[in-house]
Design an enzyme around this catalytic site. Structure first.
Site, PDB file in Angstrom:
ATOM      1  N   GLY A 133      17.521  88.968  25.760  1.00  0.00           N
ATOM      2  CA  GLY A 133      18.133  89.331  24.568  1.00  0.00           C
ATOM      3  C   GLY A 133      17.910  88.176  23.434  1.00  0.00           C
ATOM      4  N   ASP A 150      27.135  92.053  26.353  1.00  0.00           N
ATOM      5  CA  ASP A 150      27.498  92.298  27.663  1.00  0.00           C
ATOM      6  C   ASP A 150      26.782  91.745  28.693  1.00  0.00           C
ATOM      7  OD1 ASP A 150      27.857  95.239  29.678  1.00  0.00           O
ATOM      8  OD2 ASP A 150      28.751  93.274  29.971  1.00  0.00           O
TER       9      ASP A 150
END
Ligand code: SAM
Length: 273
Positions: A133, A150
């Site tokens: 990410g 998340d």
């Protein structure tokens, strides 16, 4: 019949398991069990989801930012390999979801053994990228209406998702961001680290959900961005207009979730003026 035990900071969670359905040791140690409360996903020894309880996590992580935004058309999910977050985002019928998940094995195993995504991971509106990410947001030139982080508890795979560099990139590429921010009771240090490192966001508000599958039950989330104002009437109107079906989330609960216990307000006020 045996027990799965998760210990965190002197606090234990015990879940009665019926059968181990899968395990894989790769980037993360993935375990999937059949339990008294449905299927359970464990990563590196930490419970990520249990079917019976997951709506109190995924619905609050997703509908609070998505209903705070007047028109979320383009959404970015960092993590979320089980697909529960993507499932909830799709209820708002966005034009596009980009999901950046570091571990392909989590996605494949959850689709095969759990199915909590309910087909979301194969939805034509969703682009799944298998990537770290932080690498993605660092080089991202696009802008998203809503960005949802998340990720797992801080681990070798996810620790970069708790850095100031990561959060400032998230602030740069999104209007509104939400993230799970750990247990303020049992993981106070991690919680404070998130509050300290999310200072690049113009505005931030902490909210809570009660999640039986996480240590201590009380779980925190952070809503962040330039404009977080949305009245209860606007939230209700958007909830009805978009015909969002939920098990846990309601507009009134959305409002109430930002009311914090006094001890927690004190901690938050040290970081968010
Ligand atoms: N609901 C869980 C929680 O809050 O405890 C998290 C759900 S989901 C299973 C967490 C996901 O984050 C996993 O699929 C994991 O592979 C992914 N993840 C961890 N580190 C990551 C990173 N650096 N980049 C992208 N995804 C990451």
């Amino acid at each position: 019949m045996e027990w799965f035990v998760e210990e965190s900071n002197g606090y234990g969670l015990m879940i009665k398991v019926k059968k181990k359905l899968y395990e894989h040791k790769g980037l993360q140690y993935i375990e999937i069990y059949e339990t008294e409360f449905g299927k359970m996903l464990v990563l590196d020894g930490r419970i990520q989801l249990i079917e019976k309880f997951e709506s109190s996590y995924h619905e609050m992580l997703v509908h609070v930012p998505m209903l705070t935004h007047p028109k979320p058309r383009k959404v970015l999910i960092i993590g979320g390999g089980d697909g529960g977050t993507a499932r909830e985002v799709l209820k708002h019928e966005p034009d596009e979801i980009v999901m950046v998940e570091i571990d392909r094995n989590v996605v494949d195993a959850c689709r095969k053994f759990i199915g909590v995504d309910k087909g979301a991971l194969k939805d034509p509106h969703l682009t799944l990228l298998i990537e770290d990410g932080i690498e993605y947001v660092r080089s991202c030139k696009e802008k998203f209406d809503v960005l949802i982080v998340d990720g797992t508890d801080p681990s070798p795979a996810s620790k970069s998702l708790f850095s100031e560099e990561f959060y400032s990139a998230c602030a740069r590429i999104s209007d509104i961001c939400s993230m799970q921010s750990q247990s303020p009771i049992l993981q106070k240090r991690e919680f404070q680290l998130i509050l300290a490192n999310t200072s690049p966001f113009a505005k931030r508000r902490v909210y809570l959900s009660y999640i039986p599958m996480y240590p201590g039950g009380m779980w925190s989330f952070l809503l962040a961005g330039d404009n977080l104002d949305a009245s209860i009437d606007e939230i209700k109107k958007r909830f009805e207009e978009r015909e969002i079906e939920t098990e846990y989330y309601t507009p009134l609960l959305h409002l109430a979730a930002f009311t914090l216990p006094k001890w927690l307000e004190k901690i938050v006020n040290e970081y968010i003026k």
